[in-house]
Enzyme design. Structure first.
Site, mmCIF file in Angstrom:
data_model
loop_
_atom_site.group_PDB
_atom_site.id
_atom_site.type_symbol
_atom_site.label_atom_id
_atom_site.label_comp_id
_atom_site.label_asym_id
_atom_site.label_seq_id
_atom_site.Cartn_x
_atom_site.Cartn_y
_atom_site.Cartn_z
ATOM 1 C CG HIS A 248 36.080 43.421 38.315
ATOM 2 N ND1 HIS A 248 36.233 42.087 38.003
ATOM 3 C CD2 HIS A 248 35.486 43.445 39.536
ATOM 4 C CE1 HIS A 248 35.772 41.334 38.993
ATOM 5 N NE2 HIS A 248 35.302 42.135 39.936
ATOM 6 C CG HIS B 219 32.800 39.256 40.577
ATOM 7 N ND1 HIS B 219 33.535 39.779 41.627
ATOM 8 C CD2 HIS B 219 32.388 38.024 40.986
ATOM 9 C CE1 HIS B 219 33.572 38.907 42.619
ATOM 10 N NE2 HIS B 219 32.871 37.842 42.269
ATOM 11 C CB SER C 54 36.544 46.923 40.899
ATOM 12 O OG SER C 54 35.209 47.020 41.380
ATOM 13 C CG ASP D 107 37.503 40.945 43.075
ATOM 14 O OD1 ASP D 107 37.833 42.036 43.569
ATOM 15 O OD2 ASP D 107 36.371 40.710 42.601
ATOM 16 C CG ASP E 127 32.776 44.076 41.830
ATOM 17 O OD1 ASP E 127 33.068 42.866 41.696
ATOM 18 O OD2 ASP E 127 33.620 44.967 42.019
ATOM 19 C CG MET F 281 35.764 36.177 45.828
ATOM 20 S SD MET F 281 35.699 37.768 44.964
ATOM 21 C CE MET F 281 35.742 38.947 46.305
ATOM 22 C CG MET G 133 27.713 43.105 44.796
ATOM 23 S SD MET G 133 28.472 43.863 46.225
ATOM 24 C CE MET G 133 30.171 44.051 45.668
ATOM 25 C CG MET H 286 29.992 38.748 44.053
ATOM 26 S SD MET H 286 30.880 40.189 44.685
ATOM 27 C CE MET H 286 30.865 41.213 43.222
HETATM 28 C C1 DX5 Z 1 34.204 42.813 46.383
HETATM 29 C C2 DX5 Z 1 34.340 43.007 44.896
HETATM 30 C C3 DX5 Z 1 35.603 43.630 44.454
HETATM 31 C C4 DX5 Z 1 35.844 45.023 44.972
HETATM 32 C C5 DX5 Z 1 37.323 45.154 45.179
HETATM 33 O O1 DX5 Z 1 33.118 42.015 46.658
HETATM 34 O O2 DX5 Z 1 34.215 41.782 44.201
HETATM 35 O O3 DX5 Z 1 35.738 43.614 43.044
HETATM 36 O O4 DX5 Z 1 35.412 46.043 44.127
HETATM 37 O O5 DX5 Z 1 37.554 46.365 45.821
HETATM 38 P P1 DX5 Z 1 38.942 46.665 46.504
HETATM 39 O O6 DX5 Z 1 39.968 46.635 45.438
HETATM 40 O O7 DX5 Z 1 38.728 48.036 47.072
HETATM 41 O O8 DX5 Z 1 39.157 45.622 47.557
HETATM 42 ZN ZN ZN Z 2 34.698 41.722 41.941
#
Ligand code: DX5
Ligand code: ZN
Length: 226
Positions: free
Chosen positions: A35, A68, A10, A178, A37, A139, A39, A70
């Site tokens: 990956h 991903h 990620s 994840d 993320d 998750m 948000m 969110m």
């Molecule tokens: C959290 C994200 C993850 C995050 C994971 O909301 O969806 O993808 O980057 O990070 P680590 O591996 O540090 O938990």
């Molecule tokens: Zn993620």
């Protein structure tokens, strides 16, 4: 397809001022997926990456870009991320009243479809649509931030999901996990049924990120999955 292993570093934990270096690390370690993320400061408190970043990454890597979302109202971002070059688009079951519509939009854009589920959401909330997706993203932390600890109940949820998929003859649906994934828990998560592991801080916070990526694949081989 149900038994292959992929690592998806990620880039949330990478240096945002130098994403080329993150791509080089993924390349050097042989990671299969990248990956991303996304948000929106509504579905989760954090605010991160939009389609222009994916558009910039796209010509610089041949790797599979795993987005991903969110975000609330994920349907609004499907087309922009698809056009930017995402290969898979995952939305949250908690973020929409009409998951079938989101799935149809992602399919119409020609992309792989994922549905994600937060740790407190009952697994059966995805059962009516799980036959329409390519992957389920379980998750294993509350979404929003990298660097959190793996929630111990997650392994049981992965096992339960895998059992359900198997009973429904849906072994083709991949399980992605994840949050809080470390080398130290990788074998547990893979043995439980995780096909794709997302790792942010473990990879990009490591002294030797390339070796860390390779070590994930070694751990998968150790439990007989490659
Ligand atoms: C959290 C994200 C993850 C995050 C994971 O909301 O969806 O993808 O980057 O990070 P680590 O591996 O540090 O938990
Ligand atoms: Zn993620």
């Amino acid at each position: 397809m149900g038994s292959e292993f992929k690592l998806a570093p990620s880039i949330l934990s990478a240096d945002f001022s130098n994403l080329q270096s993150a791509l080089d690390i993924c390349e050097g370690g042989g990671a299969d997926w990248i990956h991303v993320d996304v948000m929106d400061n509504q579905f989760v408190p954090n605010l991160t990456i939009g389609p222009p970043v994916v558009k910039s990454l796209r010509p610089r890597t041949n790797k599979f870009i795993d987005v991903h979302l969110m975000v609330l109202e994920p349907e609004r971002l499907v087309e922009p991320f698809a056009r930017a070059g995402a290969d898979n688009i995952t939305f949250h079951i908690e973020a929409t009243d009409d998951p079938k519509k989101v799935i149809d939009l992602i399919r119409a854009a020609g992309k792989m479809v994922g549905v994600s589920i937060k740790p407190q959401t009952p697994l059966d909330s995805i059962f009516s649509i799980v036959d329409k997706v390519n992957l389920v993203l379980v998750m294993s932390v509350e979404p929003g931030f990298g660097g959190q600890d793996y929630l111990p109940g997650s392994t049981e949820r992965i096992v339960e999901l895998k059992r359900y998929l198997s009973n429904q003859c849906l072994d083709r649906v991949l399980i992605e996990v994840d949050g809080g994934i470390k080398l130290q828990n990788a074998e547990e998560v893979i043995s439980a049924g995780g096909n794709i592991l997302v790792a942010g801080s473990e990879v990009f916070g490591s002294d030797d990120p390339v070796a860390t990526i390779r070590e994930f694949y070694t751990r998968a081989e150790a439990v007989g999955i490659s």
